[in-house]
Design a protein around this motif. Sequence first.
Motif, PDB file in Angstrom:
ATOM      1  N   UNK A  46       0.587  -1.214  -0.299  1.00 44.44           N
ATOM      2  CA  UNK A  46      -0.296  -0.179   0.374  1.00 44.44           C
ATOM      3  C   UNK A  46       1.136   1.321   0.056  1.00 44.44           C
ATOM      4  N   UNK A  47       0.102   2.438  -0.507  1.00 46.39           N
ATOM      5  CA  UNK A  47       1.117   3.788  -0.498  1.00 46.39           C
ATOM      6  C   UNK A  47       1.288   3.961   1.357  1.00 46.39           C
ATOM      7  N   UNK A  48       0.310   3.511   1.656  1.00 48.52           N
ATOM      8  CA  UNK A  48       0.332   4.022   3.310  1.00 48.52           C
ATOM      9  C   UNK A  48       1.541   3.249   3.933  1.00 48.52           C
ATOM     10  N   UNK A  49       1.511   2.270   3.691  1.00 50.11           N
ATOM     11  CA  UNK A  49       2.531   1.593   4.365  1.00 50.11           C
ATOM     12  C   UNK A  49       4.115   1.607   3.432  1.00 50.11           C
ATOM     13  N   UNK A  50       4.243   2.432   2.499  1.00 45.98           N
ATOM     14  CA  UNK A  50       5.488   2.347   1.534  1.00 45.98           C
ATOM     15  C   UNK A  50       5.450   3.991   2.149  1.00 45.98           C
ATOM     16  N   UNK A  51       5.190   4.719   2.420  1.00 41.52           N
ATOM     17  CA  UNK A  51       5.119   6.446   3.113  1.00 41.52           C
ATOM     18  C   UNK A  51       5.764   6.064   4.037  1.00 41.52           C
ATOM     19  N   UNK A  52       4.873   5.393   5.294  1.00 41.96           N
ATOM     20  CA  UNK A  52       5.822   5.776   6.525  1.00 41.96           C
ATOM     21  C   UNK A  52       7.285   4.874   6.331  1.00 41.96           C
ATOM     22  N   UNK A  53       7.322   3.637   5.468  1.00 41.01           N
ATOM     23  CA  UNK A  53       8.659   3.130   5.995  1.00 41.01           C
ATOM     24  C   UNK A  53       9.913   4.299   5.647  1.00 41.01           C
ATOM     25  N   UNK A  54       9.156   4.829   4.785  1.00 43.18           N
ATOM     26  CA  UNK A  54      10.568   6.689   3.850  1.00 43.18           C
ATOM     27  C   UNK A  54       9.743   7.507   5.320  1.00 43.18           C
TER      28      UNK A  54
END
Length: 497
Positions: free
Chosen positions: A178-186
């Motif tokens: 998800x874009x949500x999960x990817x954003x949080x990683x970054x």
Amino acid sequence: MQTPKKHPTQIVQLSSMANYRHHENQGSNGQKQAEVVVVMVPFPAQGHLNQLLHLSRLILSYNIPVHYATSSIHNRQAMLRLHGCDPSSVSNIHFHDFVIPPFVSPPPNPNAPNKFPSHLQPLFDASLHLRQPVGALLRELSSKARRVVVINDSMMAYVVQDVVAIPNAESYTFHSVSAFALFLYLWEAMGKEVPSLEADGGKNNNIPKDLPSLESCFTNEFLDFIAFHCDFQKLSSGRLYNTCRIIEGPYLDLMEKIRGDKKHWALGPFNPVRIPEKKISSNIGRHKCLDWLHKQAPNSVIYVSFGTTTTMEEEQIKELAIGLEQSEQKFIWVLRDADKGDVFNGEVRKAAVPKGFEERVKERGIVVRDWAPQLEILSHPSTGAFMSHCGWNSCMESITMGVPIAAWPMASDQPRNAVLIAQLLKVGIVVKEWSHLDQIVTSRSVENGLKMLMASREGDVIRKRAADLGGAVRRSLDRGGVSCMELDSFIAHITRP
């Protein structure tokens, strides 16, 4: 090449693509030259194979040739498990069966303390050897087409690195999470400080205060594997997501702000969102669970499945079985071990359920031990909820079918997806909190969660919200809808003069 038939369940408006001309030019040698070809390079795990195969269908509907490049084992796996659509919608994909070195394919360990599928790491490492045959394919296609467009899984970035040496080729990184999960990683990698986001020091109201930790989400070996690919991702021309702005608009906006050097496209949902009635009602080749589902009342059945990378210990299977029985809810429970690296080689563990369980629940529940047609199950009017590990593929399929989720994350991005589903979108509940990841989910917790979601006023509200969101997502694929326009935008970009 024969023009592929457009899939009736996926509405893609060609009329809005007036600037796209599908024809062939005469090359200098007098032979016909294709305008644009697309090469898909998937990561060899089921949820990843499935997403890019469905994206291939969508791109084919624009009359653009598509090549799907992976090992022969995983091409076979992807096609065998394709469901929810007319097989003719993928009949014109060019599958390339590449050879990778032999790899160890051990069974999963149900008692491993970390639920990440570490037994697949030998396969992941072997997949790096696809660089040479994929590179050769790209060079061959580049001599026959005006432009070669590579769409590669983010964890195949190393494999497609040679695209930068081909003048008429470009690549796009597909993020399977998800874009949500990817954003949080970054965001976390940047120290949770992104000053350009807000005037208050980088804080944002769309970021939950209490996030699940990354503890036990991955193995150290796989984290190294991810890091290995990151430098090669910088070579791509853009980022693609299996999501839509109706679901994850705020997080796509955040991704564009912190990674504004590249264009971002939310092209999802990739999966068919309208399953033809004849697909789930036909007796020809229909799975036995659909026969049972046809006999049930609308919204009365909970579908229980934890994806293709999850293996449960015997104690947890027992507690889940007891909870299902005590809840008195109707259910379809897919009880399978995690896939091995080679799903066609060797025996699969048949996990035991409590003695007499299947006989006692035979009037209101069935246990499925083989591959189940998830899209057909989720789209069926009798299905009222989905108990899921919250892999992003399953989340998108459930959301698009308007089915609420009982979230039970196991590893990877799943704990963060559970937050998105239950806390932000409010189309589900959490059955297992990630802070209790080392604990067995008791039968009482299972029972209470199912009753709340399936037989309470609060559950009715959640299911209504899920149905409304699903309807909005499906409409986004119609002419003028945000997802249709986004896909049109991407096609216009890759077919530009």
